[in-house]
Enzyme design. Structure first.
Site, PDB file in Angstrom:
ATOM      1  N   ARG A 225      36.861 100.501  75.924  1.00 30.20           N
ATOM      2  CA  ARG A 225      37.341 101.364  77.002  1.00 30.20           C
ATOM      3  C   ARG A 225      36.775 100.965  78.361  1.00 30.20           C
ATOM      4  O   ARG A 225      35.601 100.671  78.484  1.00 30.20           O
ATOM      5  CB  ARG A 225      36.959 102.817  76.690  1.00 30.20           C
ATOM      6  N   HIS A 226      37.601 101.012  79.404  1.00 28.08           N
ATOM      7  CA  HIS A 226      37.148 100.773  80.771  1.00 28.08           C
ATOM      8  C   HIS A 226      36.479 102.045  81.293  1.00 28.08           C
ATOM      9  O   HIS A 226      36.971 103.139  81.054  1.00 28.08           O
ATOM     10  CB  HIS A 226      38.340 100.403  81.665  1.00 28.08           C
TER      11      HIS A 226
END
Lengths: 380, 380
Positions: A225-226
């Site tokens: 995930r960013h």
């Protein structure tokens, strides 16, 4: 047009990775690089696996197109020769631990007095100053201390970024310093000293994490995930995961259309900040759709709709990627008979008027260019 | 001494990360950067979390010390003003998708005809050429397609490197290209075009993985373990893991001495290649010793013995690291009243004669420097 760094000579004392990576960048831009290696074994990278026909692929890649001369800093004849090389050079690059070169009278202060136009570029584990300056380091040490490991992998399970990002960033920043000093010297006539530390370089690659940690809450590792964009992570298709990254509202709307998900008017997903706050829920809703079809189905649909996405490629797939082929990003390293031996990453800096060759000359044998170098000095 | 890039003016059309990171590097080296933003919302990074007093920490960090003017490419008056700015600039930086600038008559070909000395630097997801050139991309997409995700994390569980390494590497290579072109232009008088793709930049950061995959066997993700050096990974102490990385035989001998492990004469551990072949066993033997004492015990003993090692620091620890403090690597970003607001990574490129300031000026308000810029153009 000539190469941008045509006529620039770099004398390279550096070994293994960070320094040689910097001089590889300079060589790709047109500089002539002379590796000065210790007699006997030379650069330690010559022994690093994997080996092919007794040659290190690692060494071959990083040192393609450079020349080599073996010189003993303690031998009087060799030192006289080295001084003549330095007198004709533009840049010296080194990655010894701070203090080592001073023992040989090759430190910045001494060299700058003797050769005022020479640029002196040093990369070391911690830089030339500070309490830990003289400690040895490597990429893994910089990644651990610099926060990269704690920010990478599943939460609570630190992982190393799968490339030597701290060492390579160190080499890249060193190359920036050298290039800026060359530009400056064209006006001033005087060389400068560049000092880069791997730990500093690692921090400079953590830009958003440093900023976030200071404002709070401190960011944590989050798998794929960013930390600041949602959705931007791996999602499951019926046959495995792929990555989707919808950074703008328009991209998110197109994603929802492809997935036939009526989410873009939902207040929980109305803009990036809202989507980020509901990222876990959003992933479940996306996967409820994506699990229905295989990756190839989604990648072609999302690509057609202009939604940023990609397969999670392993290195074997990377080596055959058509875009990378078209960009000449996987090049052959030749042996000295002109035969392709190793594959290596190409030059990512494409510049007009600069030929982007699909093959690169071999890395040098230890001391393999002594005669050439003597000729260049006028002894030939 | 003046800053190396004193007198260089960069016109920056770029948004979010890769382009602004490149111009931040150039600004830290002394270039004057003029952000040209779209009227209304400006650079999308102005809205990225985390926010503090309504300001994005992310934007503040990347755009410290730059100036801003809002210009509409489609407005005739604004275009005339932009042309006057470009006529006085040395470099233009942009990260639009390929083709976007051509619609506004601001592509390389057009600008090069009008301003032959102007350097034109573009960074985009896939570069300006190849089948995927026009596709949108982000860091996560480049990390996935470029092999970084598959090489990171526990085996079989892909992870994103915990920093935007593809976007930042894209910015760094772009800065190399600009600097090389500036050096070249000082001799030739002519500007060049730089073309960098995030996917290309990612591959250039996978140097050892590309080489290994081509020779075979292809490397795989391995948690904290280094693919070519052993021992180099996280090992467990009684209170948690720390990283040790013994890259040379001498360092390995000193490690064995500290751990009171009689391994350095064992043929399975006699050199790096042997240790790599027995890396799993070696880790167990090391941990049988390290589990007996806490991390602090081992870190101080190994440090005293000259064995490269480090704690796995989280970002809160990184912000207080004494070496990073001594190196001025955590700087304050000021607001326009000179008050410290955000923390950001400092400049990793230390250069003699270049002041390394512990605080940086604020990022600009949207269109906040229009009057200054008009004065610079002679309209003041």
């Amino acid at each position: 047009m000539s190469l941008p760094l045509a006529g620039v000579t770099v004398v390279d004392f550096s070994r293994i990775l960070s320094g040689p990576y910097a001089t590889m960048i300079l060589a790709d831009l047109g500089a002539a690089v002379i590796k000065v290696e210790r007699p006997g074994r030379g650069d330690g990278a010559r022994a690093l696996p994997p080996l092919k026909d007794g040659k290190s692929a690692y060494f071959a890649t990083l040192n393609r197109g450079k020349r080599s001369i073996a010189l003993d800093f303690e031998d009087e004849t060799d030192r006289a020769l080295l001084d003549r090389i330095l007198a004709r050079a533009d840049v010296v690059v080194e990655n010894f631990r701070p203090g080592v070169l001073a023992r040989h009278g090759l430190d910045w202060e001494t060299l700058h007095t003797r050769f005022p136009a020479l640029i002196h570029a040093s990369v070391s584990g911690y830089g030339q100053t500070g309490p830990d300056a003289k400690r040895p380091s490597y990429d893994a040490v910089a990644q651990a201390r610099g926060g990269m490991m704690a920010m990478t992998g599943a939460p609570g399970t630190p992982a190393r970024a799968g490339g030597s990002v701290a060492e390579l960033a160190g080499g890249m920043f060193l190359a920036h310093g050298v290039l800026a000093a060359l530009y400056d010297r064209a006006r001033s006539g005087t060389g400068r000293r560049i000092d880069v530390g791997l730990l500093d370089a690692q921090i400079a690659m953590m830009e958003q994490a440093v900023t976030q940690a200071a404002v709070g809450p401190a960011p944590e590792a989050a798998g794929t995930r960013h930390p600041l964009i949602a959705p931007s992570e791996a999602v499951a298709a019926s046959d495995g995961p792929f990555v989707v990254s919808a950074g703008t509202d328009a991209q998110f709307e197109r994603l929802c259309m492809c997935l036939q998900l009526p989410l873009s008017d939902d207040p929980r997903f109305v803009d990036n900040a809202a989507r980020l706050a509901h990222a876990r829920l959003l992933k479940r809703l996306i996967e409820a759709a994506t699990l229905e079809h295989p990756r190839s189905y989604w990648l072609s649909r999302l690509t057609a709709a202009g939604v940023p996405c990609a397969p999670i490629q392993d290195m074997a797939q990377v080596l055959k990627d058509p875009q990378l082929m078209a960009r000449n990003m996987i090049v052959d390293v030749l042996d000295r008979f002109g035969r392709a031996t190793f594959k290596a990453p190409g030059n990512p800096i494409k510049i007009s008027g600069m030929e982007d060759r699909p093959a690169r000359p071999a890395a040098p044998e230890l001391d393999g260019n002594r005669a050439d170098i003597l000729r260049w000095l006028g002894d030939g």
